[in-house]
Design an enzyme around this catalytic site. Structure first.
Site, PDB file in Angstrom:
ATOM      1  N   CYS A  85       0.839  -1.197   0.000  1.00 15.44           N
ATOM      2  CA  CYS A  85       0.000   0.000   0.000  1.00 15.44           C
ATOM      3  C   CYS A  85       0.880   1.256   0.000  1.00 15.44           C
ATOM      4  O   CYS A  85       1.620   1.482  -0.949  1.00 15.44           O
ATOM      5  CB  CYS A  85      -0.998  -0.031   1.151  1.00 15.44           C
ATOM      6  SG  CYS A  85      -2.362   1.159   0.941  1.00 15.44           S
ATOM      7  N   HIS A 189      -3.680  -4.942  -0.337  1.00 16.23           N
ATOM      8  CA  HIS A 189      -3.272  -5.451   0.981  1.00 16.23           C
ATOM      9  C   HIS A 189      -3.272  -6.981   0.964  1.00 16.23           C
ATOM     10  O   HIS A 189      -4.335  -7.593   1.092  1.00 16.23           O
ATOM     11  CB  HIS A 189      -4.227  -4.950   2.063  1.00 16.23           C
ATOM     12  CG  HIS A 189      -4.075  -3.509   2.396  1.00 16.23           C
ATOM     13  ND1 HIS A 189      -3.205  -3.060   3.360  1.00 16.23           N
ATOM     14  CD2 HIS A 189      -4.674  -2.414   1.871  1.00 16.23           C
ATOM     15  CE1 HIS A 189      -3.286  -1.740   3.436  1.00 16.23           C
ATOM     16  NE2 HIS A 189      -4.162  -1.328   2.544  1.00 16.23           N
ATOM     17  N   GLU A 191      -2.462  -8.930   3.299  1.00 15.92           N
ATOM     18  CA  GLU A 191      -2.929  -9.423   4.600  1.00 15.92           C
ATOM     19  C   GLU A 191      -4.453  -9.408   4.715  1.00 15.92           C
ATOM     20  O   GLU A 191      -5.012 -10.016   5.636  1.00 15.92           O
ATOM     21  CB  GLU A 191      -2.291  -8.620   5.734  1.00 15.92           C
ATOM     22  CG  GLU A 191      -2.841  -7.231   5.971  1.00 15.92           C
ATOM     23  CD  GLU A 191      -2.317  -6.159   5.018  1.00 15.92           C
ATOM     24  OE1 GLU A 191      -2.603  -4.981   5.269  1.00 15.92           O
ATOM     25  OE2 GLU A 191      -1.634  -6.502   4.025  1.00 15.92           O
TER      26      GLU A 191
END
Length: 209
Positions: A85, A189, A191
């Site tokens: 990001c 992202h 994650e």
């Protein structure tokens, strides 16, 4: 002995989630750190980022010797690097959010606000979207087509189109990933991208550019 993955802590990233995702992807030696000595010795480096380009750039530079240590390990030592990001955006030469702020300059380019002409297209770009590989993707060992989770209002515009590794669409083309040599940055992202993100992180942990 487990590889050391240095997850850079400069007060501007979702460290807990990224650390857990790296571990779920198979990393055994994740160290959340701002210690230049640990960074200089790390096998791999991950730079997260949440918030404005200016705040992230200033936070990173506020830690003595950290940027120098990252540059030594990545640019000279050739350790695989992943920016996430705003951590990806910081690879640029500069950002224009809240004035002009210098980036790391590892991949020349600028970070601009997403401009859309269709009022139905909202900014920030938030949610799941396709990741489409660029024809000259130089990180093919890590990136592949799929769907990932995005959350951003600014986007990276590299000077050299060959630095673009993947694109997405949000009222027009937006760079989803950049890559050069041992450096990879993703706008989305991992994650938060479920199986796609975990597989990407697993591939990053095996990446030998």
């Amino acid at each position: 002995m487990a590889e050391v993955v240095a997850l850079i802590d400069y007060g501007a990233g979702n460290l807990h989630s990224v650390a857990n995702a790296l571990k779920a992807a198979g990393a055994e030696g994740v160290i959340v750190t701002a210690d230049p000595q640990i960074v200089r010795a790390a096998d791999r480096i991950v730079l997260p980022g949440v918030g404005s380009f200016r705040a992230c750039a200033e936070g990173l530079r506020a830690i003595p010797h950290l940027v120098d240590a990252m540059a030594e390990r990545v640019l000279i030592g050739r350790a695989p690097f992943l920016g996430i990001c705003v951590g990806m955006q910081l690879l640029a030469s500069r950002g224009v959010e809240h004035g002009i702020t210098p980036g790391l300059g590892w991949i020349p380019g600028e970070v601009h606000r997403i401009e859309v002409t269709d009022p139905a297209i909202k900014v920030p770009h938030m949610g799941w979207n396709d990741v489409a590989l660029a024809p000259h993707n130089s990180a093919e060992a890590v990136l592949w087509p799929g769907e990932a989770y995005f959350l951003h209002s600014y986007h990276f515009v590299p000077e050299d189109g060959h630095a673009v590794a993947a694109m997405t669409d949000h009222g027009g083309g937006i760079v989803a990933a950049v890559a050069r040599d041992n450096i990879l940055g993703v706008q989305f992202h991992p994650e938060k991208s479920q199986s796609y993100g975990l597989e990407l992180l697993a591939r990053f942990l095996e990446w030998a550019p």
